[in-house]
Design a protein around this motif. Structure first.
Motif, PDB file in Angstrom:
ATOM      1  N   TYR A 195       0.858  -1.187   0.000  1.00 39.66           N
ATOM      2  CA  TYR A 195       0.000   0.000   0.000  1.00 39.66           C
ATOM      3  C   TYR A 195       0.894   1.238   0.000  1.00 39.66           C
ATOM      4  O   TYR A 195       1.924   1.275   0.667  1.00 39.66           O
ATOM      5  N   ARG A 223      -3.403   0.625  -3.942  1.00 41.76           N
ATOM      6  CA  ARG A 223      -3.380  -0.756  -3.476  1.00 41.76           C
ATOM      7  C   ARG A 223      -2.210  -1.497  -4.128  1.00 41.76           C
ATOM      8  O   ARG A 223      -1.743  -1.101  -5.207  1.00 41.76           O
ATOM      9  N   LYS A 229       1.006  -6.036   2.672  1.00 44.87           N
ATOM     10  CA  LYS A 229      -0.182  -6.783   3.074  1.00 44.87           C
ATOM     11  C   LYS A 229       0.027  -7.554   4.371  1.00 44.87           C
ATOM     12  O   LYS A 229      -0.924  -7.872   5.055  1.00 44.87           O
ATOM     13  N   ASN A 243      -8.659  -4.241   8.784  1.00 47.91           N
ATOM     14  CA  ASN A 243      -8.570  -4.630   7.375  1.00 47.91           C
ATOM     15  C   ASN A 243      -9.807  -4.194   6.599  1.00 47.91           C
ATOM     16  O   ASN A 243      -9.715  -3.840   5.427  1.00 47.91           O
ATOM     17  N   GLU A 244     -10.961  -4.211   7.242  1.00 49.68           N
ATOM     18  CA  GLU A 244     -12.186  -3.724   6.602  1.00 49.68           C
ATOM     19  C   GLU A 244     -12.082  -2.220   6.338  1.00 49.68           C
ATOM     20  O   GLU A 244     -12.450  -1.739   5.277  1.00 49.68           O
ATOM     21  N   LEU A 250      -9.292  -0.508   5.927  1.00 47.86           N
ATOM     22  CA  LEU A 250      -8.317  -0.346   4.855  1.00 47.86           C
ATOM     23  C   LEU A 250      -8.950  -0.632   3.497  1.00 47.86           C
ATOM     24  O   LEU A 250      -8.745   0.102   2.533  1.00 47.86           O
ATOM     25  N   ARG A 251      -9.744  -1.683   3.416  1.00 46.15           N
ATOM     26  CA  ARG A 251     -10.415  -2.040   2.160  1.00 46.15           C
ATOM     27  C   ARG A 251     -11.329  -0.895   1.707  1.00 46.15           C
ATOM     28  O   ARG A 251     -11.329  -0.502   0.541  1.00 46.15           O
ATOM     29  N   LYS A 252     -12.103  -0.329   2.639  1.00 54.35           N
ATOM     30  CA  LYS A 252     -13.026   0.761   2.299  1.00 54.35           C
ATOM     31  C   LYS A 252     -12.273   2.013   1.864  1.00 54.35           C
ATOM     32  O   LYS A 252     -12.648   2.671   0.888  1.00 54.35           O
ATOM     33  N   ALA A 262      -9.182   2.237   0.702  1.00 58.66           N
ATOM     34  CA  ALA A 262      -8.352   2.025  -0.490  1.00 58.66           C
ATOM     35  C   ALA A 262      -9.166   1.828  -1.766  1.00 58.66           C
ATOM     36  O   ALA A 262      -8.587   1.686  -2.836  1.00 58.66           O
ATOM     37  N   ASN A 263     -10.493   1.853  -1.663  1.00 58.61           N
ATOM     38  CA  ASN A 263     -11.285   1.693  -2.890  1.00 58.61           C
ATOM     39  C   ASN A 263     -11.345   2.983  -3.708  1.00 58.61           C
ATOM     40  O   ASN A 263     -11.880   2.997  -4.791  1.00 58.61           O
TER      41      ASN A 263
END
Length: 173
Positions: free
Chosen positions: A46, A76, A98, A109-110, A112-114, A116-117
């Protein structure tokens, strides 16, 4: 299409402790008074480019974005990018792979996912300044490496992600 090089945070030979999967640096230190002109490449980590002041062009997945003040670019692992940044830009570079685990692995992690979208985040000055304060704390902890610095950095990274997500949600309404 030619092969696009992949960059890593550190090579296997350079790894010395469990915190080698994270790095934060001051943008002015990285630039050292010179413009940055990177060729097309990918990262296996990242990459957050946080620009307080500056100008340039950041192409992410072949889409060009203007680098301006109060802007946060989030990439990402695997995304292709090319960065041209003028000195004397100011801000931060935050990099982690990662394998870098946040304090709360599932919710972190959730988050980060949101976050990084979206690759480009243009913020209002007051919101940017609040996030910048969190990054400055992380930079100081990273440099001093006092007892428990890893947890302070991880906690502040989660705070950063939460606040950035809040800023985006506030301005989407």
């Amino acid at each position: 299409m030619k092969d696009i090089p992949i960059r890593s945070i550190q090579s296997q030979e350079q790894k010395t402790n469990g915190f080698d999967s994270f790095k934060i640096r001051s943008l002015s230190e990285v630039l050292a008074g010179k413009d940055m002109n990177q060729d097309l490449h990918r990262h296996d980590f990242y990459f957050f480019l946080v620009v307080a002041k500056g100008e340039g062009v950041h192409a992410i997945d072949f889409i060009e974005h203007a680098v301006t003040e109060h802007c946060i670019f989030i990439m990402r692992p695997g995304q292709v990018h090319q960065l041209q940044l003028k000195a004397p830009s100011e801000g931060y570079l935050v990099e982690f792979n990662k394998e870098f685990s946040l304090l709360s692995p599932i919710s972190g992690n959730e988050l980060l996912r949101k976050v990084a979208n979206r690759n480009v985040n243009k913020l209002e000055e007051k919101d940017f300044n609040a996030l910048s304060t969190t990054l400055q704390t992380m930079l100081e902890e990273y440099g001093a490496k006092q007892v428990g610095y890893e947890n302070v950095i991880k906690a502040n990274l989660e705070v950063f992600l939460i606040r950035l997500l809040r800023c985006r949600q506030l301005h989407e309404q």
